[in-house]
Design an enzyme around this catalytic site. Structure first.
Site, short mmCIF file in Angstrom:
data_model
loop_
_atom_site.label_atom_id
_atom_site.label_comp_id
_atom_site.label_asym_id
_atom_site.label_seq_id
_atom_site.Cartn_x
_atom_site.Cartn_y
_atom_site.Cartn_z
CB CYS A 66 -0.96 -0.02 1.19
SG CYS A 66 -0.20 0.01 2.83
N GLY A 67 0.44 2.38 0.36
CA GLY A 67 1.28 3.56 0.35
C GLY A 67 2.50 3.44 1.23
#
Length: 154
Positions: A66-67
Site C-alpha cells: 500500500c502507500g
C-alpha cells in the site's frame, strides 16, 4: 510456492511490477486487490482476504503493498494466526522469515523503489523458517493469541 500479491490503488504499479518479477523467480502468483491505479480500494479488505487465504492454505505466503505498508501489516496481523512483517530492507525480510515465520511481507510503494523492493521480495521468498529457538518464541505468540481469542486479559 503460491504467492498472494495484493495492493490498494496507491501501490498498483508496484504490485504490477512485482507480479512479473515473482513469476520470473518461478512462483505462482494469485493477484488480490486493485485491478488498476484509478479505482480506489481500501487496503483492509485486501489484507483480510489474503490472510484468510493463507489460513485456508490457498496460498503459501503473501506480499502486500500500500502507500506505506503499515496499514497492510496492521490489518493482516489482526487475522488470528497471521504474522505480517513490514520490511524495506533485505536483512529485515530475511529475519521476518528466519526468526518470525512471517507468512506476510508488507512494503510501502511510497517508501521504497521497485528495484530495492524486488531485492526485498527475493530475499524473503528465498528464506525459510528453520525452527529451533525461534519456534519456541513463535509458540509463545500463538499461545497468547489463543488466550486473547478465548477472552482472557493480560
Amino acid at each position: 510456492m503460491k504467492i498472494g500479491l495484493g495492493s490498494d490503488h496507491n501501490a498498483y504499479d508496484m504490485k504490477d511490477s512485482l507480479k512479473e518479477y515473482i513469476q520470473e523467480l518461478g512462483h505462482e502468483v494469485v493477484d488480490y486487490g486493485s485491478e488498476d491505479s484509478c479505482t480506489e480500494i481500501d487496503y483492509p479488505g485486501v489484507a483480510f482476504q489474503v490472510a484468510n487465504d493463507i489460513n485456508e492454505t490457498k496460498i503459501d505466503r503473501a506480499i502486500l503493498v500500500c502507500g506505506t505498508g503499515i496499514g497492510m501489516a496492521i490489518a493482516a496481523g489482526k487475522v488470528p494466526g497471521i504474522r505480517a512483517a513490514l520490511c524495506h530492507d533485505t536483512y529485515s525480510a530475511e529475519r521476518a522469515q528466519k526468526s518470525n515465520d512471517a507468512q506476510v511481507l508488507t512494503m510501502g510503494a511510497k517508501v521504497i523503489g521497485i528495484e530495492p523492493a524486488k531485492n526485498v521480495v527475493k530475499v524473503y521468498l528465498d528464506s525459510e523458517f528453520p525452527g529451533g529457538n525461534s519456534a519456541r518464541k513463535i509458540q509463545q505468540i500463538t499461545d497468547k493469541e489463543q488466550e486473547y481469542l478465548k477472552g482472557a486479559t493480560v
